[in-house]
Write a protein that holds these residues in place. Sequence first.
Motif, PDB file in Angstrom:
ATOM      1  N   ASP A 116      80.024  25.348   0.906  1.00 15.92           N
ATOM      2  CA  ASP A 116      79.387  25.794  -0.289  1.00 15.92           C
ATOM      3  C   ASP A 116      78.494  26.995  -0.190  1.00 15.92           C
ATOM      4  O   ASP A 116      77.545  26.944   0.386  1.00 15.92           O
ATOM      5  CB  ASP A 116      78.692  24.432  -0.825  1.00 15.92           C
ATOM      6  CG  ASP A 116      78.322  24.509  -2.199  1.00 15.92           C
ATOM      7  OD1 ASP A 116      78.436  25.670  -3.010  1.00 15.92           O
ATOM      8  OD2 ASP A 116      78.205  23.371  -2.959  1.00 15.92           O
ATOM      9  N   HIS A 147      66.179  16.982   3.690  1.00 12.69           N
ATOM     10  CA  HIS A 147      66.604  16.482   2.494  1.00 12.69           C
ATOM     11  C   HIS A 147      68.300  16.341   2.193  1.00 12.69           C
ATOM     12  O   HIS A 147      68.930  15.432   1.558  1.00 12.69           O
ATOM     13  CB  HIS A 147      66.037  16.857   1.152  1.00 12.69           C
ATOM     14  CG  HIS A 147      64.574  16.615   0.743  1.00 12.69           C
ATOM     15  ND1 HIS A 147      64.302  15.267   0.351  1.00 12.69           N
ATOM     16  CD2 HIS A 147      63.526  17.033   1.499  1.00 12.69           C
ATOM     17  CE1 HIS A 147      62.929  14.980   0.421  1.00 12.69           C
ATOM     18  NE2 HIS A 147      62.423  16.194   1.097  1.00 12.69           N
ATOM     19  N   GLU A 148      69.027  17.259   2.790  1.00  9.16           N
ATOM     20  CA  GLU A 148      70.362  17.173   2.655  1.00  9.16           C
ATOM     21  C   GLU A 148      71.054  16.123   3.645  1.00  9.16           C
ATOM     22  O   GLU A 148      72.291  15.750   3.472  1.00  9.16           O
ATOM     23  CB  GLU A 148      70.963  18.490   3.160  1.00  9.16           C
ATOM     24  CG  GLU A 148      70.946  19.588   2.109  1.00  9.16           C
ATOM     25  CD  GLU A 148      71.300  21.057   2.423  1.00  9.16           C
ATOM     26  OE1 GLU A 148      71.347  21.945   1.471  1.00  9.16           O
ATOM     27  OE2 GLU A 148      71.615  21.149   3.650  1.00  9.16           O
ATOM     28  N   ARG A 176      77.397  11.350   4.946  1.00  5.75           N
ATOM     29  CA  ARG A 176      78.438  11.042   4.162  1.00  5.75           C
ATOM     30  C   ARG A 176      79.455  11.880   4.430  1.00  5.75           C
ATOM     31  O   ARG A 176      80.640  11.374   4.608  1.00  5.75           O
ATOM     32  CB  ARG A 176      78.163  10.949   2.672  1.00  5.75           C
ATOM     33  CG  ARG A 176      77.480   9.839   2.142  1.00  5.75           C
ATOM     34  CD  ARG A 176      77.326   9.498   0.689  1.00  5.75           C
ATOM     35  NE  ARG A 176      75.959   9.062   0.343  1.00  5.75           N
ATOM     36  CZ  ARG A 176      75.039   9.712  -0.430  1.00  5.75           C
ATOM     37  NH1 ARG A 176      75.245  10.843  -0.760  1.00  5.75           N
ATOM     38  NH2 ARG A 176      73.765   8.998  -0.761  1.00  5.75           N
ATOM     39  N   SER A 224      83.046  10.715   6.291  1.00 14.39           N
ATOM     40  CA  SER A 224      84.195  10.722   5.346  1.00 14.39           C
ATOM     41  C   SER A 224      85.515  10.689   5.771  1.00 14.39           C
ATOM     42  O   SER A 224      85.922  11.433   6.680  1.00 14.39           O
ATOM     43  CB  SER A 224      83.911  12.087   4.262  1.00 14.39           C
ATOM     44  OG  SER A 224      84.799  11.928   3.288  1.00 14.39           O
ATOM     45  N   GLY A 225      86.114   9.641   5.397  1.00  9.74           N
ATOM     46  CA  GLY A 225      87.545   9.631   5.923  1.00  9.74           C
ATOM     47  C   GLY A 225      87.691   8.984   7.344  1.00  9.74           C
ATOM     48  O   GLY A 225      89.055   9.063   7.766  1.00  9.74           O
ATOM     49  N   LEU A 264      87.857   0.587   8.494  1.00  7.82           N
ATOM     50  CA  LEU A 264      87.236  -0.826   8.586  1.00  7.82           C
ATOM     51  C   LEU A 264      88.500  -1.568   8.661  1.00  7.82           C
ATOM     52  O   LEU A 264      88.097  -2.987   9.288  1.00  7.82           O
ATOM     53  CB  LEU A 264      86.683  -1.139   7.056  1.00  7.82           C
ATOM     54  CG  LEU A 264      85.131  -0.387   7.085  1.00  7.82           C
ATOM     55  CD1 LEU A 264      84.483  -0.833   5.645  1.00  7.82           C
ATOM     56  CD2 LEU A 264      84.148  -0.995   8.048  1.00  7.82           C
ATOM     57  N   ARG A 304      77.985   3.390   7.978  1.00  5.35           N
ATOM     58  CA  ARG A 304      78.004   3.725   6.643  1.00  5.35           C
ATOM     59  C   ARG A 304      76.647   3.355   5.991  1.00  5.35           C
ATOM     60  O   ARG A 304      76.436   3.979   4.780  1.00  5.35           O
ATOM     61  CB  ARG A 304      78.955   2.747   6.076  1.00  5.35           C
ATOM     62  CG  ARG A 304      80.506   3.296   6.143  1.00  5.35           C
ATOM     63  CD  ARG A 304      81.616   2.234   5.386  1.00  5.35           C
ATOM     64  NE  ARG A 304      81.484   2.052   3.977  1.00  5.35           N
ATOM     65  CZ  ARG A 304      82.119   2.831   3.320  1.00  5.35           C
ATOM     66  NH1 ARG A 304      82.950   3.950   3.484  1.00  5.35           N
ATOM     67  NH2 ARG A 304      82.046   2.485   1.761  1.00  5.35           N
ATOM     68  N   GLY A 305      75.783   2.715   6.648  1.00  8.36           N
ATOM     69  CA  GLY A 305      74.419   2.516   6.118  1.00  8.36           C
ATOM     70  C   GLY A 305      73.411   3.617   6.258  1.00  8.36           C
ATOM     71  O   GLY A 305      72.320   3.496   5.525  1.00  8.36           O
ATOM     72  N   PRO A 312      73.620   6.880   5.576  1.00  8.44           N
ATOM     73  CA  PRO A 312      72.994   7.890   4.179  1.00  8.44           C
ATOM     74  C   PRO A 312      71.983   6.977   3.518  1.00  8.44           C
ATOM     75  O   PRO A 312      70.929   7.733   3.281  1.00  8.44           O
ATOM     76  CB  PRO A 312      74.392   8.211   3.593  1.00  8.44           C
ATOM     77  CG  PRO A 312      75.454   7.881   4.375  1.00  8.44           C
ATOM     78  CD  PRO A 312      75.109   6.596   5.230  1.00  8.44           C
ATOM     79  N   GLY A 313      72.103   5.888   3.116  1.00  8.80           N
ATOM     80  CA  GLY A 313      71.364   5.095   2.349  1.00  8.80           C
ATOM     81  C   GLY A 313      69.889   4.943   3.036  1.00  8.80           C
ATOM     82  O   GLY A 313      68.887   4.942   2.445  1.00  8.80           O
ATOM     83  N   ALA A 314      69.870   4.466   4.172  1.00  6.68           N
ATOM     84  CA  ALA A 314      68.745   4.516   4.869  1.00  6.68           C
ATOM     85  C   ALA A 314      68.044   5.501   5.160  1.00  6.68           C
ATOM     86  O   ALA A 314      66.792   5.914   5.100  1.00  6.68           O
ATOM     87  CB  ALA A 314      69.173   3.635   6.225  1.00  6.68           C
ATOM     88  N   GLN A 326      67.755   8.315   3.171  1.00  8.93           N
ATOM     89  CA  GLN A 326      67.390   8.382   1.616  1.00  8.93           C
ATOM     90  C   GLN A 326      66.024   7.737   1.712  1.00  8.93           C
ATOM     91  O   GLN A 326      65.188   8.248   1.078  1.00  8.93           O
ATOM     92  CB  GLN A 326      68.288   8.073   0.659  1.00  8.93           C
ATOM     93  CG  GLN A 326      68.004   8.669  -0.709  1.00  8.93           C
ATOM     94  CD  GLN A 326      67.637   9.880  -0.893  1.00  8.93           C
ATOM     95  OE1 GLN A 326      68.537  10.661  -0.660  1.00  8.93           O
ATOM     96  NE2 GLN A 326      66.385  10.367  -1.263  1.00  8.93           N
TER      97      GLN A 326
END
Lengths: 604, 391
Positions: A238, A256-257, A263, A267-268, A272, A437-438, A440-442, A444
């Motif tokens: 981008d 911050h990114e 993610r 991704s992909g 699981l 997978r956890g 990105p949330g962690a 943040q």
Amino acid sequence: MCGIVGYVGEGPVGSIVHSGLENLDYRGYDSAGIALVDRGSDDLAITKREGEVSGLDVPSVSSATCGIGHTRWSTHGPPTDTNAHPHTGMTGEVAVVHNGIVENYATLKDELIADGHEFTSDTDTEVVPHLLEQRLEAGHDLQSALESVVDELEGSYAIAAVEAGSDRIVATRHESPLVVGHGDGTAFLASDVTAFLEHTRDVTYLQDGDVVVLEDGTVTITQDRDPVDRPIETVDWDADAAEKGGYDHYMLKEIHEQPTALRQALSGRVNLDDGTADLNLEFPPGFLESLEEIQLIACGTSYYAAQYAAGLLESVADVRASAQLASEYTFNGGRDPWRTLTVAVTQSGETADTLSALRRASGAGVRTLAVTNTLGSTVTREADDSLFIRAGPEIGVAATKTFASQVTTLALLSLFIGRERGTLSAADARSALADLRGLPGAVQQVLDEADTVREAAETYVDASAYFFVGRTYGYPVALEGALKLKEIAYDHAEGFAAGELKHGPLALVTDETPVLAVLTEGTRPAETLNNVAEAQTRGSPAIGIVDGTVETNALDVSFEVPSLGTATPLVANVYLQLFAYYIADLQDRPIDKPRNLAKSVTVE
Amino acid sequence: MSEETVPAVVLAAGEGRRLDPLTNRRPKPMVPVANRPILDYVVSALAGAGIDRIVLVVGYRQERIRNYFGDGDDWNVDIEYVVQDTQLGTAHAVLQAEAVVDGPFLVLNGDRIVDPSLVSQVRDAVATDADRPVLSVTRSAHASDYGVVSIEGDRVTEITEKPTAPARSELINAGVYGFSNDIFDAIRETPTEKGELAITTTLETILADRPASAVREHDTWLDVSYLWDLLSVNAAILGDDKFETTQESALEGAVATDTAIGTDVSLGANATVGGSTALGDNVTIQPNAVVSNAVVFPDAVIESGAVVRDAIVASNARIGANTTIAGGTSTVVVDGEVHEDVDFGGAIGDNATLGGGVTVDPGTVLGDDAVVDAGAHVTGRIEPDAVVRRG
């Protein structure tokens, strides 16, 4: 290692080149310059000076048709106005910008001086315009002149040249990056796509030995004087990602990114259902199963990511794994090259030390894998396979999001290899994948606490030194935390394996040296806490990153992270990034351009 | 004056306490509806109306906004930021943009979804007659919750913010304004009320001697005032062809059509995603779980057999196996106000963790970072960081 830019086409040529240089100034910012070909004049218009691109004026020309520019990180000759590129020869007819090192420049320079040429700068580059002038006088055109000159050059280089009265740029590369951008009736040239991402995403990555001519919006590429077809690829980065987007510094933006970058890295790739990572890597049958050793080679922050990954590989893939500094690497005895995999970890894919280590590995017959952020980079061509970390462009010189993406991608690789080798059960792999997978949330969650990190930085900004400690996966994170602080705050910072503190460094500990400790899952926190206590007894303030695994009431400051298994220290690292950022910001350091440093070091 | 030169000032500095706990970590404009922040709808509407320069007034948790919008390339607009350090009201926020706008400009709320046609009408009105402020008006059954306006012909003559007496009309201020530079002086002359400078207070004074041009909004009023509004606005957008919603992950299984699915969503065997549901990026729905009429933020995990109906699950929250958020109507108290019979199964704050087999009563609001032990029964409003034991 410097940045070079070129543009041919309509529009304000000077300002297009200038903004291209601004986008590249992470590659060097001690001096800069621009050369424009003016349709109405027999002379080239050149401005160049010591200092950052922002202070450089665009040459005033009525109707420029093409131009080249350069932003410099000094190797030969200090940053001065005369040593700034572009360089010219005796007549001023040609101007040259160069990234890399001409290793035999001293010999060439002596020969030229014997021929009566006079030099004005201390640079290795200046021999090139003099040699080009010789060829032009002998009747060559600019393209064949450059082809003839590079036959004499030794070293690594990306070179672009313009000639007065000619609407074209001629360029070539050898072991230094150079990429062409295709616009609508226009053409771009740069060390890195970020230079022209706002104009076009259609690019061609040049290969070593390619000579390219940009003229009238067309691009012609030859190799050994024969035309070659190089594919046009579309960059999915981008344009926004390479801009500051309202942040004070790229580094803070990139910190911050990280949730987004992580993610993308995942991704992909998380499968699981089968409990494995889908990485699109194909190894010869039986290769992974028969592996005796995995070597990870890298420099700087990538080296710490490699160290983290070596631990993961040994634990889940049951294979001997080690991280090695690329500049120290040799393929030593006691190893079977056929049963070794060498993984080169480099954000830019152009790191000279890593590339030369990779060549030593390939030379020994080892299968190689590149882990990089940069599509089309040299490392992707030289390694047998490539795995991308997908972090998007990183402009801040201090690597942040790419460390997170490197470790995450390498963690996926370790799960993949563990599954292929049959050393990791699907259930254990699923649990590790769920932890990834956890992330990105962690991360943040940590970013939401930025204000509390700033407060801690305000408390400790006057410290005389900072010591970072950790064990297991906390150790590379401690090293990385210290490196960040060193790089951008210029304060004394060291990372230690926590157990080593008492074997020497403890002598440095005073009440003015905070100790920052990683005390989460995956770092043997109870033992580290003892080492922290040793420092606290000597008056040192203690800052800990905790996840509730151990009781940590004695800490002066504690930052919390959620537990994510062996990925937890990677989340803890985000606190250290923010801490380094605020310590530097409170001292008004030039965070995105620390003194003496540049990103993607393309010289050894 | 050409149309393109009218810039828009978007007020996105406020916190939005009524959406607590969702606004503990993000400003209200960044609360997602159908997987896009509310502010994205505002910026897209502006871009759709041909506005190419947007000034975002940011403050509370501004890094969330800067991160998402950057300098606007993805919307083909130029975005600039001005900072309102302390949130002293909407007029004070507008004042922060004084240095960067010249000539007529638009002002919008960053937390209210608008239609591009409304934006272009207000823009045209202010570009034609820059001496007269422009107000957009719409109709609401709950007019007295908003700024009630009086209209004569196509002029707005009066505005009363949240009147205590019965509202004179059902017409309300729709929050898209057109102003010229003299608004800044008018704001400076406005007296503060309870320490805040509200743009409606400034307008009350202006309208007394200079009626504003009225631009009528005919579209559905999509306002997220309370947590449960998020569910109805989410459902309205997912059910409306006018809005583009995307299914980024190819999911095998029972997934209703009026859903928005983010990237890398994982859906386990026999899990069901019912209508009016948005699942953010990287959401995990484990086998046999049922999610319906729900807004699930990125990175959340809904474990096996859980039921999540009429509910909001914020980022990175974890709903344990066989936990039930049954949904339905309830009575909810927000800031001392009692709201009866709202359709609201509950809201789970960011990073909250619910163990297995938890029962969540309708209307429950669980604070961020709260932990609920397995088998517990939760009801009412639970503070952030609370630990709920099985009792």
